[in-house]
Design a protein around this motif. Structure first.
Motif, mmCIF file in Angstrom:
data_model
loop_
_atom_site.group_PDB
_atom_site.id
_atom_site.type_symbol
_atom_site.label_atom_id
_atom_site.label_comp_id
_atom_site.label_asym_id
_atom_site.label_seq_id
_atom_site.Cartn_x
_atom_site.Cartn_y
_atom_site.Cartn_z
ATOM 1 N N GLU A 221 -1.915 0.439 -10.538
ATOM 2 C CA GLU A 221 -0.653 1.128 -10.837
ATOM 3 C C GLU A 221 -0.496 2.366 -9.960
ATOM 4 O OE1 GLU A 221 1.908 2.803 -14.661
ATOM 5 O OE2 GLU A 221 -0.181 2.173 -14.938
ATOM 6 N N SER A 222 -1.589 3.107 -9.775
ATOM 7 C CA SER A 222 -1.527 4.293 -8.916
ATOM 8 C C SER A 222 -1.182 3.905 -7.481
ATOM 9 C CB SER A 222 -2.860 5.041 -8.929
ATOM 10 O OG SER A 222 -3.117 5.615 -10.196
ATOM 11 N N LEU A 223 -1.876 2.897 -6.944
ATOM 12 C CA LEU A 223 -1.661 2.502 -5.554
ATOM 13 C C LEU A 223 -0.283 1.875 -5.325
ATOM 14 C CD1 LEU A 223 -5.179 1.064 -4.606
ATOM 15 C CD2 LEU A 223 -4.161 3.231 -3.864
ATOM 16 N N SER A 224 0.344 1.418 -6.399
ATOM 17 C CA SER A 224 1.685 0.851 -6.258
ATOM 18 C C SER A 224 2.696 1.893 -5.793
ATOM 19 C CB SER A 224 2.152 0.234 -7.579
ATOM 20 O OG SER A 224 2.402 1.243 -8.560
ATOM 21 N N LYS A 225 2.336 3.177 -5.929
ATOM 22 C CA LYS A 225 3.230 4.267 -5.505
ATOM 23 C C LYS A 225 3.190 4.468 -3.993
ATOM 24 C CE LYS A 225 1.850 6.599 -9.777
ATOM 25 N NZ LYS A 225 1.068 7.749 -10.307
ATOM 26 N N HIS A 226 2.159 3.890 -3.333
ATOM 27 C CA HIS A 226 2.020 4.061 -1.882
ATOM 28 C C HIS A 226 2.933 3.079 -1.174
ATOM 29 C CE1 HIS A 226 0.274 4.601 2.060
ATOM 30 N NE2 HIS A 226 -0.464 5.600 1.591
ATOM 31 N N GLU A 227 3.709 3.565 -0.219
ATOM 32 C CA GLU A 227 4.738 2.751 0.412
ATOM 33 C C GLU A 227 4.263 1.978 1.641
ATOM 34 O OE1 GLU A 227 8.006 5.315 1.202
ATOM 35 O OE2 GLU A 227 8.484 5.629 -0.941
ATOM 36 N N ASN A 228 3.057 2.273 2.130
ATOM 37 C CA ASN A 228 2.585 1.599 3.342
ATOM 38 C C ASN A 228 1.104 1.294 3.193
ATOM 39 O OD1 ASN A 228 2.410 0.549 5.903
ATOM 40 N ND2 ASN A 228 3.230 2.344 6.945
ATOM 41 N N LEU A 229 0.814 0.326 2.342
ATOM 42 C CA LEU A 229 -0.546 0.056 1.899
ATOM 43 C C LEU A 229 -1.014 -1.302 2.392
ATOM 44 C CD1 LEU A 229 -2.908 1.021 0.015
ATOM 45 C CD2 LEU A 229 -1.738 -0.198 -1.825
ATOM 46 N N GLY A 230 -2.231 -1.359 2.943
ATOM 47 C CA GLY A 230 -2.830 -2.615 3.353
ATOM 48 C C GLY A 230 -3.947 -3.008 2.405
ATOM 49 N N LEU A 231 -3.813 -4.189 1.787
ATOM 50 C CA LEU A 231 -4.786 -4.683 0.816
ATOM 51 C C LEU A 231 -5.053 -6.161 1.048
ATOM 52 C CD1 LEU A 231 -3.457 -3.150 -2.534
ATOM 53 C CD2 LEU A 231 -5.602 -2.534 -1.421
ATOM 54 N N ASP A 232 -6.139 -6.656 0.466
ATOM 55 C CA ASP A 232 -6.387 -8.087 0.396
ATOM 56 C C ASP A 232 -5.220 -8.747 -0.348
ATOM 57 O OD1 ASP A 232 -7.667 -10.286 -1.665
ATOM 58 O OD2 ASP A 232 -8.517 -10.453 0.351
ATOM 59 N N CYS A 233 -4.903 -9.974 0.061
ATOM 60 C CA CYS A 233 -3.720 -10.649 -0.511
ATOM 61 C C CYS A 233 -3.728 -10.701 -2.034
ATOM 62 C CB CYS A 233 -3.612 -12.070 0.043
ATOM 63 S SG CYS A 233 -3.263 -12.144 1.804
ATOM 64 N N GLY A 234 -4.901 -11.006 -2.615
ATOM 65 C CA GLY A 234 -4.979 -11.092 -4.072
ATOM 66 C C GLY A 234 -4.684 -9.770 -4.743
ATOM 67 N N LEU A 235 -5.171 -8.684 -4.176
ATOM 68 C CA LEU A 235 -4.931 -7.367 -4.754
ATOM 69 C C LEU A 235 -3.491 -6.909 -4.510
ATOM 70 C CD1 LEU A 235 -8.253 -5.453 -3.997
ATOM 71 C CD2 LEU A 235 -7.590 -6.722 -6.052
ATOM 72 N N GLU A 236 -2.896 -7.371 -3.425
ATOM 73 C CA GLU A 236 -1.495 -7.041 -3.180
ATOM 74 C C GLU A 236 -0.618 -7.544 -4.322
ATOM 75 O OE1 GLU A 236 -0.213 -8.494 0.572
ATOM 76 O OE2 GLU A 236 -1.044 -6.799 1.702
ATOM 77 N N GLU A 237 -0.927 -8.729 -4.814
ATOM 78 C CA GLU A 237 -0.162 -9.300 -5.926
ATOM 79 C C GLU A 237 -0.354 -8.472 -7.194
ATOM 80 O OE1 GLU A 237 -1.294 -13.354 -6.365
ATOM 81 O OE2 GLU A 237 -0.594 -13.936 -4.363
ATOM 82 N N GLN A 238 -1.588 -8.009 -7.414
ATOM 83 C CA GLN A 238 -1.856 -7.194 -8.600
ATOM 84 C C GLN A 238 -1.085 -5.884 -8.535
ATOM 85 O OE1 GLN A 238 -5.982 -6.129 -9.067
ATOM 86 N NE2 GLN A 238 -5.645 -4.963 -10.957
ATOM 87 N N VAL A 239 -1.102 -5.242 -7.360
ATOM 88 C CA VAL A 239 -0.407 -3.967 -7.196
ATOM 89 C C VAL A 239 1.106 -4.157 -7.293
ATOM 90 C CG1 VAL A 239 0.120 -2.151 -5.504
ATOM 91 C CG2 VAL A 239 -2.242 -2.882 -5.853
ATOM 92 N N ALA A 240 1.602 -5.291 -6.748
ATOM 93 C CA ALA A 240 3.054 -5.553 -6.735
ATOM 94 C C ALA A 240 3.631 -5.621 -8.144
ATOM 95 C CB ALA A 240 3.340 -6.837 -5.974
ATOM 96 N N GLN A 241 2.810 -5.951 -9.123
ATOM 97 C CA GLN A 241 3.304 -6.048 -10.498
ATOM 98 C C GLN A 241 3.808 -4.719 -11.027
ATOM 99 O OE1 GLN A 241 0.290 -7.774 -13.053
ATOM 100 N NE2 GLN A 241 -0.227 -9.354 -11.554
ATOM 101 N N TYR A 242 3.348 -3.617 -10.429
ATOM 102 C CA TYR A 242 3.711 -2.289 -10.926
ATOM 103 C C TYR A 242 4.832 -1.646 -10.091
ATOM 104 C CZ TYR A 242 -0.590 -2.751 -13.598
ATOM 105 O OH TYR A 242 -1.553 -3.196 -14.479
ATOM 106 N N ARG A 243 5.369 -2.396 -9.133
ATOM 107 C CA ARG A 243 6.433 -1.840 -8.317
ATOM 108 C C ARG A 243 7.790 -2.205 -8.877
ATOM 109 N NH1 ARG A 243 3.163 -3.055 -2.972
ATOM 110 N NH2 ARG A 243 2.293 -0.995 -2.596
#
Length: 243
Positions: A221-243
């Motif tokens: 949830e915290s990292l979802s606030k970052h606008e230019n973030l590079g993550l592993d694909c699986g974690l990108e989906e997890q973070v995207a849930q909070y955007r």
């Protein structure tokens, strides 16, 4: 009160000889000897000219290029020992600044541990590379980062700082690194605390955390606030849930 004793010519000559040999063992011994002899500012000034410092950061024994890691270790040693002596520390600063681009980059990537005095020097430098003069600081050999060194690095104002060999990052260090104005590569991290994620979410430029293997919901949830973030694909989906 008796006048403070300065090192005599014989002592200075012995230490100069060890420094000019240039090996890590001799340089370490010479610096330790200066401490044991309670050397003063004037003694350090006589021993550490810009030419000698420059040679120590580039060469081993004055003839062959330092083995991998050696130049970085010597740079840290010099920074730690000379930091209490502002006049000589400024000479180290100038000598580092005067290194050629390739030599400077070879030194920075050879650094495996970094303490605050050396980080203080590095934080003030741009490191142009490539045809466009891209300003970056490559510390990809660095495997650990103290809180004090991270605080010094937070003042870096180049375009990119790469620390992709770090495998651990304290909450305090994360708070410091979040203040860096340029891109930040932390691809060596496999995990991140909730507090560190909250701090890094405040970083404004590209943040690369592609080595992370898992995130708590709070961290995501915290990292979802970052606008230019590079993550592993699986974690990108997890973070995207909070955007």
């Amino acid at each position: 009160m008796s006048e403070e004793r300065k090192l005599d010519a014989k002592e200075l000559g012995k230490i100069r000889k060890m420094l000019d040999e240039g090996s890590l063992e001799k340089v370490t011994f010479a610096l330790d000897l200066l401490v044991s002899l309670e050397a003063k500012d004037e003694d350090y000034a006589k021993l550490f000219s810009k030419t000698r410092i420059n040679k120590l950061m580039k060469y081993n024994g004055g003839h062959t290029v330092c083995s991998p890691g050696t130049s970085g270790v010597i740079f840290n040693l010099l920074a730690n020992h000379l930091h209490p002596y502002p006049e000589v520390f400024s000479v180290l600063d100038e000598a580092f600044d005067g290194l050629g681009g390739n030599t400077r980059r070879s030194l920075t990537i050879s650094i495996t541990t970094l303490e605050a005095p050396a980080a203080e020097i590095l934080s003030k430098r741009s490191h142009p590379t490539g045809t466009r003069g891209y300003d970056m600081l490559d510390l990809n050999g660095l495997t650990e980062l103290s809180d004090s060194a991270a605080e010094s690095l937070s003042k870096y104002r180049g375009e990119s700082l790469s620390l992709r060999s770090l495998t651990e990052l304290s909450d305090a260090a994360a708070e410091s690194l979040s203040k860096i104005k340029g891109q930040l590569n932390l691809n060596g991290l496999t995990e991140l605390s909730d507090a560190a994620a909250e701090s890094l979410s405040k970083h404004k430029e590209c943040l690369s955390l592609e080595g992370l293997t898992e995130l708590s919901d709070a961290a995501a949830e915290s990292l979802s606030k970052h606008e230019n973030l590079g993550l592993d694909c699986g974690l990108e989906e997890q973070v995207a849930q909070y955007r």
